[in-house]
Design a protein around this motif. Structure first.
Motif, PDB file in Angstrom:
ATOM      1  N   SER A  31      88.774  36.287  32.197  1.00 35.29           N
ATOM      2  CA  SER A  31      88.833  35.236  31.087  1.00 35.29           C
ATOM      3  C   SER A  31      88.822  33.777  31.966  1.00 35.29           C
ATOM      4  CB  SER A  31      89.992  35.464  30.390  1.00 35.29           C
ATOM      5  OG  SER A  31      89.875  36.456  29.589  1.00 35.29           O
ATOM      6  N   ILE A  32      88.283  32.794  31.492  1.00 37.69           N
ATOM      7  CA  ILE A  32      88.335  31.457  31.705  1.00 37.69           C
ATOM      8  C   ILE A  32      89.111  30.559  30.648  1.00 37.69           C
ATOM      9  CG2 ILE A  32      86.799  29.351  32.188  1.00 37.69           C
ATOM     10  CD1 ILE A  32      84.552  31.242  32.851  1.00 37.69           C
ATOM     11  N   ILE A  33      90.131  29.997  31.228  1.00 32.37           N
ATOM     12  CA  ILE A  33      91.147  29.437  30.234  1.00 32.37           C
ATOM     13  C   ILE A  33      90.958  27.853  30.815  1.00 32.37           C
ATOM     14  CG2 ILE A  33      92.427  31.154  30.022  1.00 32.37           C
ATOM     15  CD1 ILE A  33      94.525  30.290  31.698  1.00 32.37           C
ATOM     16  N   GLY A  34      91.681  26.899  30.008  1.00 30.73           N
ATOM     17  CA  GLY A  34      91.926  25.548  30.536  1.00 30.73           C
ATOM     18  C   GLY A  34      92.020  24.740  28.892  1.00 30.73           C
ATOM     19  N   PRO A  35      92.165  23.369  29.213  1.00 22.55           N
ATOM     20  CA  PRO A  35      92.314  22.652  27.939  1.00 22.55           C
ATOM     21  C   PRO A  35      91.001  22.369  27.498  1.00 22.55           C
ATOM     22  CG  PRO A  35      92.829  21.380  30.127  1.00 22.55           C
ATOM     23  CD  PRO A  35      92.776  23.042  30.420  1.00 22.55           C
ATOM     24  N   LEU A 193      88.146  31.550  26.580  1.00 20.46           N
ATOM     25  CA  LEU A 193      89.640  31.657  25.677  1.00 20.46           C
ATOM     26  C   LEU A 193      90.476  30.605  25.742  1.00 20.46           C
ATOM     27  CD1 LEU A 193      90.648  35.555  26.490  1.00 20.46           C
ATOM     28  CD2 LEU A 193      89.251  34.531  24.297  1.00 20.46           C
ATOM     29  N   HIS A 194      91.140  30.362  24.426  1.00 21.21           N
ATOM     30  CA  HIS A 194      91.945  29.381  24.436  1.00 21.21           C
ATOM     31  C   HIS A 194      93.428  29.970  24.431  1.00 21.21           C
ATOM     32  CE1 HIS A 194      90.000  25.650  24.595  1.00 21.21           C
ATOM     33  NE2 HIS A 194      88.822  26.024  23.612  1.00 21.21           N
ATOM     34  N   ASP A 195      93.508  31.235  24.044  1.00 19.81           N
ATOM     35  CA  ASP A 195      94.894  31.916  23.555  1.00 19.81           C
ATOM     36  C   ASP A 195      95.133  32.249  25.086  1.00 19.81           C
ATOM     37  OD1 ASP A 195      96.778  33.954  23.061  1.00 19.81           O
ATOM     38  OD2 ASP A 195      96.394  33.385  20.877  1.00 19.81           O
ATOM     39  N   LEU A 196      96.230  32.009  25.704  1.00 15.38           N
ATOM     40  CA  LEU A 196      96.906  32.333  26.802  1.00 15.38           C
ATOM     41  C   LEU A 196      97.449  33.931  26.799  1.00 15.38           C
ATOM     42  CD1 LEU A 196      98.548  29.373  28.534  1.00 15.38           C
ATOM     43  CD2 LEU A 196      96.189  30.208  28.468  1.00 15.38           C
ATOM     44  N   ASN A 197      97.914  34.232  25.699  1.00 15.74           N
ATOM     45  CA  ASN A 197      98.498  35.658  25.563  1.00 15.74           C
ATOM     46  C   ASN A 197      97.382  36.558  25.569  1.00 15.74           C
ATOM     47  OD1 ASN A 197     101.138  34.585  24.974  1.00 15.74           O
ATOM     48  ND2 ASN A 197     100.827  34.109  23.001  1.00 15.74           N
ATOM     49  N   PHE A 198      96.222  36.266  24.677  1.00 16.18           N
ATOM     50  CA  PHE A 198      95.181  37.189  24.989  1.00 16.18           C
ATOM     51  C   PHE A 198      94.584  37.457  26.274  1.00 16.18           C
ATOM     52  CE2 PHE A 198      94.349  36.690  20.326  1.00 16.18           C
ATOM     53  CZ  PHE A 198      95.053  37.808  19.669  1.00 16.18           C
ATOM     54  N   ALA A 199      94.542  36.132  26.887  1.00 19.29           N
ATOM     55  CA  ALA A 199      93.923  36.160  28.335  1.00 19.29           C
ATOM     56  C   ALA A 199      95.036  37.054  29.405  1.00 19.29           C
ATOM     57  CB  ALA A 199      93.775  34.861  28.929  1.00 19.29           C
ATOM     58  N   SER A 200      96.217  36.943  29.065  1.00 15.72           N
ATOM     59  CA  SER A 200      97.269  37.533  29.912  1.00 15.72           C
ATOM     60  C   SER A 200      96.953  39.033  29.705  1.00 15.72           C
ATOM     61  CB  SER A 200      98.580  37.074  29.626  1.00 15.72           C
ATOM     62  OG  SER A 200      99.423  37.695  30.650  1.00 15.72           O
ATOM     63  N   CYS A 201      96.848  39.538  28.612  1.00 13.39           N
ATOM     64  CA  CYS A 201      97.290  40.701  27.891  1.00 13.39           C
ATOM     65  C   CYS A 201      95.958  41.584  28.602  1.00 13.39           C
ATOM     66  CB  CYS A 201      97.421  41.028  26.628  1.00 13.39           C
ATOM     67  SG  CYS A 201      99.258  40.302  26.292  1.00 13.39           S
ATOM     68  N   TYR A 202      94.731  41.231  28.472  1.00 10.78           N
ATOM     69  CA  TYR A 202      93.535  41.763  28.207  1.00 10.78           C
ATOM     70  C   TYR A 202      92.566  41.664  29.553  1.00 10.78           C
ATOM     71  CZ  TYR A 202      94.829  43.097  23.793  1.00 10.78           C
ATOM     72  OH  TYR A 202      95.423  43.523  22.493  1.00 10.78           O
ATOM     73  N   ASP A 221      99.032  38.159  36.708  1.00  9.38           N
ATOM     74  CA  ASP A 221     100.520  37.861  37.399  1.00  9.38           C
ATOM     75  C   ASP A 221     100.409  36.699  38.374  1.00  9.38           C
ATOM     76  OD1 ASP A 221     101.598  40.053  36.132  1.00  9.38           O
ATOM     77  OD2 ASP A 221     101.411  41.435  37.677  1.00  9.38           O
ATOM     78  N   GLU A 222      99.360  36.279  38.793  1.00  8.79           N
ATOM     79  CA  GLU A 222      99.445  35.199  39.647  1.00  8.79           C
ATOM     80  C   GLU A 222      99.166  33.912  38.734  1.00  8.79           C
ATOM     81  OE1 GLU A 222      97.275  37.391  43.582  1.00  8.79           O
ATOM     82  OE2 GLU A 222      96.071  36.701  41.877  1.00  8.79           O
ATOM     83  N   ILE A 223      98.572  34.150  37.992  1.00  7.57           N
ATOM     84  CA  ILE A 223      98.021  32.860  36.883  1.00  7.57           C
ATOM     85  C   ILE A 223      99.212  32.449  35.995  1.00  7.57           C
ATOM     86  CG2 ILE A 223      96.671  31.640  35.485  1.00  7.57           C
ATOM     87  CD1 ILE A 223      95.523  31.866  38.412  1.00  7.57           C
ATOM     88  N   MET A 224      99.721  33.413  35.290  1.00  7.39           N
ATOM     89  CA  MET A 224     100.699  33.247  34.364  1.00  7.39           C
ATOM     90  C   MET A 224     102.213  33.021  34.725  1.00  7.39           C
ATOM     91  SD  MET A 224      99.195  33.148  31.283  1.00  7.39           S
ATOM     92  CE  MET A 224      97.473  33.394  30.980  1.00  7.39           C
TER      93      MET A 224
END
Length: 252
Positions: A31-35, A193-202, A221-224
């Motif tokens: 997952s690629i996240i960010g503002p 993804l914009h949703d950090l919860n989904f990025a974290s879980c999946y 675990d390293e990013i969250m």
């Protein structure tokens, strides 16, 4: 493996992506996240050759995306963009079967139809196959487009904000399906993804971008971590561990 080497993109006077070098591991979910404005979608578009690079190279299993023949690249990598609307009046079956075009060039074989049926089944669209796209809800239509991309049967599948048009329940179901595509079908799934919860879980791997560059990358675990999320989004968060998964709750 997708290898991104010193990739940049300039749009007018703005540097949208600046010298990004990154390796996306084979198989699993990245997952690629960010503002907003971080360069996530721009980077994904350059990886898929939808947008030309200003500088740098991208290879997919050693195949240079800039110079590779289109039909060869289309059998290796597929993408679902945010603006994925087709103007023609198509049924769900028509749309999904369009995913076989790199192989069939419009002349579907029995194998092509089997692949389409499998994708329709995977997205639970059997009851909608003869419905026209303009008769569907936003969520149903999005599922049909995901089925089309999976029908293309590439090793690498890129999704730019695939949860658009979904409420929470259907977003969870979509993330479970994309997780299954990685686990059961052996796909390399790359998501913006914009949703950090989904990025974290999946996700197996997370890339956090800011200001056109990669700010952090690693396992969930390293990013969250509070300090990392704060540095990416300029906001504070409270992170709780729920059943072994890092779930993020926001506050300012």
């Amino acid at each position: 493996m997708i290898e991104i080497c010193n990739v940049s993109k300039t749009l007018g006077d703005t540097i949208a992506v600046r010298g990004v070098s990154l390796q996306i591991p084979r198989k699993g979910v990245t997952s690629i996240i960010g503002p907003n404005g971080a360069g996530k979608s721009t980077l994904l578009s350059m990886v898929s050759r939808l947008l030309p690079m200003t500088a740098g190279t991208v290879t997919v299993d050693g195949l240079d995306v800039t110079s590779a023949p289109s039909d060869l690249l289309a059998k290796r990598l597929s993408i679902l963009r945010q603006d994925n609307r087709i103007s023609s009046r198509l049924t769900v079956r028509d749309l999904v079967e369009f995913g076989r075009y790199p192989y069939s060039k419009g002349r579907l074989t029995p194998e092509d139809r089997e692949k389409a049926a499998a994708a329709i089944g995977f997205l639970d669209l059997e009851d909608l196959t003869e419905r026209f796209l303009d008769e569907l809800s936003g969520g149903q239509c999005q599922r049909a487009y995901v089925a089309m991309v999976l029908c293309q049967d590439t090793d690498y599948v890129l999704f730019d904000e695939p949860l658009n048009n979904f409420d929470m329940k259907h977003a969870v179901n979509m993330m479970k399906l994309l997780r299954r595509a990685a686990d059961d079908l052996g796909k390399t799934v790359v998501l913006v993804l914009h949703d950090l919860n989904f990025a974290s879980c999946y996700s197996d791997y997370i890339v956090a971008m800011r200001d056109g560059d990669v700010a952090h990358q690693g396992t969930p675990d390293e990013i969250m971590r509070r300090e990392i999320i704060r540095s990416v989004y300029d906001m504070d968060v409270e992170i709780q561990d729920v059943r072994g998964r890092k779930i993020t709750f926001y506050y300012t």
